[in-house]
Design a protein around this motif. Structure first.
Motif, PDB file in Angstrom:
ATOM      1  N   ARG A  81      21.142   5.110  50.252  1.00 25.07           N
ATOM      2  CA  ARG A  81      20.137   4.253  50.895  1.00 25.07           C
ATOM      3  C   ARG A  81      18.864   4.136  50.058  1.00 25.07           C
ATOM      4  NH1 ARG A  81      20.874   3.547  56.758  1.00 25.07           N
ATOM      5  NH2 ARG A  81      22.755   4.640  57.427  1.00 25.07           N
ATOM      6  N   TRP A  90      19.266   1.876  46.953  1.00 29.06           N
ATOM      7  CA  TRP A  90      19.246   0.431  47.229  1.00 29.06           C
ATOM      8  C   TRP A  90      17.814  -0.067  47.419  1.00 29.06           C
ATOM      9  CZ3 TRP A  90      23.459  -1.147  45.497  1.00 29.06           C
ATOM     10  CH2 TRP A  90      24.678  -0.516  45.774  1.00 29.06           C
ATOM     11  N   SER A  98      16.474   0.466  58.007  1.00 30.39           N
ATOM     12  CA  SER A  98      17.831   0.588  57.491  1.00 30.39           C
ATOM     13  C   SER A  98      18.821   0.704  58.648  1.00 30.39           C
ATOM     14  CB  SER A  98      17.937   1.822  56.584  1.00 30.39           C
ATOM     15  OG  SER A  98      19.247   1.989  56.121  1.00 30.39           O
ATOM     16  N   LYS A 113      23.221   0.573  59.761  1.00 27.88           N
ATOM     17  CA  LYS A 113      24.596   0.701  59.275  1.00 27.88           C
ATOM     18  C   LYS A 113      25.542   0.115  60.326  1.00 27.88           C
ATOM     19  CE  LYS A 113      27.674   4.260  57.372  1.00 27.88           C
ATOM     20  NZ  LYS A 113      27.792   5.734  57.134  1.00 27.88           N
ATOM     21  N   ILE A 169      23.848  -1.744  55.689  1.00 28.98           N
ATOM     22  CA  ILE A 169      25.034  -1.208  55.023  1.00 28.98           C
ATOM     23  C   ILE A 169      26.236  -1.514  55.912  1.00 28.98           C
ATOM     24  CG2 ILE A 169      26.208   0.895  54.261  1.00 28.98           C
ATOM     25  CD1 ILE A 169      23.504   2.048  53.525  1.00 28.98           C
ATOM     26  N   THR A 171      30.161  -0.896  56.432  1.00 32.71           N
ATOM     27  CA  THR A 171      31.294  -0.061  56.027  1.00 32.71           C
ATOM     28  C   THR A 171      32.620  -0.801  56.263  1.00 32.71           C
ATOM     29  OG1 THR A 171      31.391   0.986  58.214  1.00 32.71           O
ATOM     30  CG2 THR A 171      30.018   2.038  56.540  1.00 32.71           C
ATOM     31  N   VAL A 181      24.535  -4.315  51.738  1.00 32.56           N
ATOM     32  CA  VAL A 181      25.453  -3.558  50.879  1.00 32.56           C
ATOM     33  C   VAL A 181      26.816  -3.519  51.555  1.00 32.56           C
ATOM     34  CG1 VAL A 181      25.924  -1.343  49.777  1.00 32.56           C
ATOM     35  CG2 VAL A 181      23.559  -2.145  50.000  1.00 32.56           C
ATOM     36  N   VAL A 206      30.354  -2.009  51.654  1.00 35.19           N
ATOM     37  CA  VAL A 206      30.996  -0.777  51.191  1.00 35.19           C
ATOM     38  C   VAL A 206      32.504  -0.869  51.357  1.00 35.19           C
ATOM     39  CG1 VAL A 206      31.161   1.719  51.480  1.00 35.19           C
ATOM     40  CG2 VAL A 206      28.953   0.561  51.806  1.00 35.19           C
TER      41      VAL A 206
END
Length: 327
Positions: A32, A35, A48, A50, A81, A83, A110, A112
């Motif tokens: 994290r 980035w 942030s 996820k 982020i 996943t 991002v 992943v």
């Protein structure tokens, strides 16, 4: 690239959307701050979040675009982020292409994945950063650098717990609480992680080295009864089998003490270990590794009865092989 190289990376140009190929959840969390650093956005507060691919798909496309163009009430910049990004639909990838083209977006995304293959079908507009799979040596170095463990303890933990960084992190925290201010020793790992009130720390090792199927099954059963995770019990057997492999390759070249030192066997067990290495056949060791690999896969992907599974596996590794040799 290695994760430590990623932490120092200086991209040639900033991007709004990145693809991050990484297998380890702990490293994903640690990424994290990287980035945020390489975002190309001036320093400021970050929010942030996820999401799984399914959760990310449920966010309306219009909201993603608006979020990219509008600063949050709580921070100047946002990081998302995603996943398991290989599950994203083509339509969502197209929306991300629009985000990528925005000139002044305050949002960074991002994506992943644990393998590069699904990325190959995506547009070539997202920079791809791929982290090398962690080898035991890499994990041992990580333990030494992060927790200031000795090489011997770092290797011992990796051999017995595995290479999952989250699990290792949790085990080291327990060990640090247990030991207080003194350095962690191998006996602490044996007592706290490979605990067994019925058997001594090396009883499983000795049973495997001696080819004593009944004793090995008893010790593994006791470990499971006392709450040791099946994968940790398996890693203990894998470690001994790896030591046998190392010792077997050296038994005709070096003396017992040198063999023991190379295989990380206590010096006082050197003679017995060298004798065990001579007794095991190469084909038996190779067949044993296949059985251990199958066990690792089964324990991670299905729900076999652990005690029964270990019983059958150890019988094939020791008794069945001996029966075939005698014929």
């Amino acid at each position: 690239m290695k994760f430590w190289e990623f932490k120092q990376i200086q991209p040639k140009q900033s991007s709004k959307v990145y693809v991050f190929v990484c297998e380890d959840d702990f490293l994903i969390e640690e990424s994290r701050v990287v980035w945020q650093r390489i975002s190309g956005i001036p320093a400021g507060e970050w929010v942030s979040k996820k999401y799984s691919a399914k959760e990310f798909e449920e966010i309306p496309s219009s909201r993603l675009i608006d979020d990219a163009l509008t600063r949050s009430l709580f921070a100047e910049n946002r990081l998302i982020i995603v996943t398991d990004a290989a599950r994203l639909t083509k339509a969502r990838i197209e929306v991300l292409g629009r985000v990528q083209s925005l000139p002044d977006a305050s949002l960074r995304i991002v994506l992943v994945t644990d393998t590069r293959k699904p990325v190959e079908s995506w547009p070539k507009i997202f920079p791809v950063i791929e982290i090398d799979s962690l080898r035991p040596a890499d994990v041992a170095r990580w333990l030494m650098d992060r927790y200031k463990l000795t090489p011997q303890i770092a290797r011992y933990l990796t051999d017995n717990v595995g290479t999952d960084l989250y699990q290792l992190h949790n085990e080291v925290e327990k060990l640090q609480t247990y030991t207080g201010n003194r350095p962690i020793e191998m006996r602490d790992v044996d007592v706290l992680i490979l605990r067994s009130e019925q058997f001594a720390a090396f009883d499983l090792d000795d049973a495997v080295l001696a080819g004593d199927y009944k004793k090995a099954v008893q010790v593994v059963g006791a470990m499971l009864d006392e709450g040791v995770e099946p994968l940790i019990a398996l890693s203990r057997i894998v470690r001994v089998w790896r030591q046998l492999f190392i010792g077997k390759s050296l038994v005709e070249k070096k003396n017992a003490k040198e063999i023991a030192a190379t295989a990380l066997i206590p010096a006082w067990k050197a003679a017995d270990f060298a004798a065990s290495c001579k007794k095991f056949e190469w084909r038996q060791l190779a067949a044993g590794f296949r059985l251990l690999l199958n066990a690792d896969r089964a324990l991670k992907t299905s729900t076999p009865n652990p005690e029964g599974y270990f019983d059958v596996m150890l019988w094939k590794m020791m008794v069945n092989w001996a029966m075939q040799v005698d014929r």
